[in-house]
Design a protein around this motif. Sequence first.
Motif, PDB file in Angstrom:
ATOM      1  N   ALA A 118      46.660  27.871   2.124  1.00  0.00           N
ATOM      2  CA  ALA A 118      46.293  27.609   0.730  1.00  0.00           C
ATOM      3  C   ALA A 118      44.782  27.618   0.536  1.00  0.00           C
ATOM      4  N   VAL A 119      44.063  26.937   1.406  1.00  0.00           N
ATOM      5  CA  VAL A 119      42.614  26.848   1.271  1.00  0.00           C
ATOM      6  C   VAL A 119      41.964  28.190   1.595  1.00  0.00           C
ATOM      7  N   GLY A 120      42.529  28.917   2.541  1.00  0.00           N
ATOM      8  CA  GLY A 120      41.994  30.240   2.885  1.00  0.00           C
ATOM      9  C   GLY A 120      42.063  31.202   1.719  1.00  0.00           C
ATOM     10  N   GLN A 121      43.132  31.129   0.928  1.00  0.00           N
ATOM     11  CA  GLN A 121      43.234  31.986  -0.247  1.00  0.00           C
ATOM     12  C   GLN A 121      42.227  31.570  -1.313  1.00  0.00           C
ATOM     13  N   LEU A 122      41.989  30.289  -1.443  1.00  0.00           N
ATOM     14  CA  LEU A 122      40.997  29.839  -2.418  1.00  0.00           C
ATOM     15  C   LEU A 122      39.591  30.287  -2.041  1.00  0.00           C
ATOM     16  N   GLN A 123      39.362  30.508  -0.760  1.00  0.00           N
ATOM     17  CA  GLN A 123      38.050  30.975  -0.316  1.00  0.00           C
ATOM     18  C   GLN A 123      37.739  32.352  -0.892  1.00  0.00           C
ATOM     19  N   LEU A 124      38.770  33.129  -1.210  1.00  0.00           N
ATOM     20  CA  LEU A 124      38.552  34.438  -1.814  1.00  0.00           C
ATOM     21  C   LEU A 124      37.891  34.334  -3.186  1.00  0.00           C
ATOM     22  N   LEU A 125      37.981  33.187  -3.820  1.00  0.00           N
ATOM     23  CA  LEU A 125      37.404  33.000  -5.148  1.00  0.00           C
ATOM     24  C   LEU A 125      35.936  32.567  -5.113  1.00  0.00           C
ATOM     25  N   GLN A 126      35.417  32.220  -3.956  1.00  0.00           N
ATOM     26  CA  GLN A 126      34.042  31.733  -3.861  1.00  0.00           C
ATOM     27  C   GLN A 126      32.997  32.717  -4.398  1.00  0.00           C
ATOM     28  N   PRO A 127      33.078  34.014  -4.128  1.00  0.00           N
ATOM     29  CA  PRO A 127      32.063  34.918  -4.686  1.00  0.00           C
ATOM     30  C   PRO A 127      32.027  34.913  -6.206  1.00  0.00           C
ATOM     31  N   PHE A 128      33.171  34.670  -6.823  1.00  0.00           N
ATOM     32  CA  PHE A 128      33.207  34.683  -8.276  1.00  0.00           C
ATOM     33  C   PHE A 128      32.637  33.403  -8.868  1.00  0.00           C
ATOM     34  N   PHE A 129      32.783  32.289  -8.133  1.00  0.00           N
ATOM     35  CA  PHE A 129      32.090  31.074  -8.543  1.00  0.00           C
ATOM     36  C   PHE A 129      30.581  31.291  -8.445  1.00  0.00           C
ATOM     37  N   GLY A 130      30.144  31.975  -7.406  1.00  0.00           N
ATOM     38  CA  GLY A 130      28.727  32.296  -7.258  1.00  0.00           C
ATOM     39  C   GLY A 130      28.234  33.212  -8.359  1.00  0.00           C
ATOM     40  N   LEU A 131      29.066  34.173  -8.737  1.00  0.00           N
ATOM     41  CA  LEU A 131      28.722  35.086  -9.834  1.00  0.00           C
ATOM     42  C   LEU A 131      28.553  34.314 -11.140  1.00  0.00           C
ATOM     43  N   THR A 132      29.459  33.395 -11.383  1.00  0.00           N
ATOM     44  CA  THR A 132      29.389  32.589 -12.598  1.00  0.00           C
ATOM     45  C   THR A 132      28.148  31.700 -12.606  1.00  0.00           C
ATOM     46  N   LEU A 133      27.881  31.059 -11.475  1.00  0.00           N
ATOM     47  CA  LEU A 133      26.688  30.211 -11.397  1.00  0.00           C
ATOM     48  C   LEU A 133      25.401  31.019 -11.540  1.00  0.00           C
ATOM     49  N   ALA A 134      25.362  32.218 -10.962  1.00  0.00           N
ATOM     50  CA  ALA A 134      24.178  33.067 -11.100  1.00  0.00           C
ATOM     51  C   ALA A 134      23.967  33.460 -12.560  1.00  0.00           C
ATOM     52  N   SER A 135      25.056  33.695 -13.254  1.00  0.00           N
ATOM     53  CA  SER A 135      24.950  34.044 -14.665  1.00  0.00           C
ATOM     54  C   SER A 135      24.461  32.868 -15.494  1.00  0.00           C
ATOM     55  N   LEU A 136      25.014  31.681 -15.221  1.00  0.00           N
ATOM     56  CA  LEU A 136      24.648  30.516 -16.020  1.00  0.00           C
ATOM     57  C   LEU A 136      23.260  29.976 -15.690  1.00  0.00           C
ATOM     58  N   ILE A 137      22.945  29.892 -14.414  1.00  0.00           N
ATOM     59  CA  ILE A 137      21.696  29.255 -14.003  1.00  0.00           C
ATOM     60  C   ILE A 137      20.522  30.235 -14.015  1.00  0.00           C
ATOM     61  N   LEU A 138      20.751  31.459 -13.503  1.00  0.00           N
ATOM     62  CA  LEU A 138      19.649  32.415 -13.347  1.00  0.00           C
ATOM     63  C   LEU A 138      19.622  33.490 -14.426  1.00  0.00           C
ATOM     64  N   ALA A 139      20.584  33.445 -15.346  1.00  0.00           N
ATOM     65  CA  ALA A 139      20.685  34.419 -16.441  1.00  0.00           C
ATOM     66  C   ALA A 139      20.862  35.848 -15.924  1.00  0.00           C
ATOM     67  N   GLU A 140      21.610  35.998 -14.841  1.00  0.00           N
ATOM     68  CA  GLU A 140      21.917  37.317 -14.308  1.00  0.00           C
ATOM     69  C   GLU A 140      22.898  38.021 -15.244  1.00  0.00           C
ATOM     70  N   PRO A 141      22.714  39.316 -15.471  1.00  0.00           N
ATOM     71  CA  PRO A 141      23.655  40.035 -16.334  1.00  0.00           C
ATOM     72  C   PRO A 141      24.989  40.276 -15.615  1.00  0.00           C
ATOM     73  N   ILE A 142      26.084  40.171 -16.362  1.00  0.00           N
ATOM     74  CA  ILE A 142      27.414  40.434 -15.828  1.00  0.00           C
ATOM     75  C   ILE A 142      27.998  41.611 -16.595  1.00  0.00           C
ATOM     76  N   SER A 143      28.366  42.648 -15.869  1.00  0.00           N
ATOM     77  CA  SER A 143      28.936  43.831 -16.521  1.00  0.00           C
ATOM     78  C   SER A 143      30.432  43.659 -16.724  1.00  0.00           C
ATOM     79  N   SER A 144      30.995  44.523 -17.539  1.00  0.00           N
ATOM     80  CA  SER A 144      32.437  44.453 -17.796  1.00  0.00           C
ATOM     81  C   SER A 144      33.240  44.797 -16.543  1.00  0.00           C
ATOM     82  N   ALA A 145      32.706  45.654 -15.682  1.00  0.00           N
ATOM     83  CA  ALA A 145      33.393  45.984 -14.435  1.00  0.00           C
ATOM     84  C   ALA A 145      33.513  44.757 -13.535  1.00  0.00           C
TER      85      ALA A 145
END
Length: 70
Positions: free
Chosen positions: A24-51
């Motif tokens: 269960a926890v190993g599968q949740l680890q697959l979501l970590q890059p997307f949490f990082g993507l979200t934080l980069a967008s919110l904190i650092l104002a990184e652009p997020i494309s539709s892709a």
Amino acid sequence: MSVFSMLIGFFFWYRGLALGGIAAVGQLQLLQPFFGLTLASLILAEPISSAMIVVTVGVVACVAGAKRFS
């Protein structure tokens, strides 16, 4: 400094694996890059494309399906 933070992080990581189960926890680890993507967008104002959003939704759907049907 990074060695110490990694060492402490491993204690928390392995404790989480023990409490939640490896599969269960190993599968949740697959979501970590997307949490990082979200934080980069919110904190650092990184652009997020539709892709990026399409891929994120696809991976989240795959993880949710794998958890549901396992």
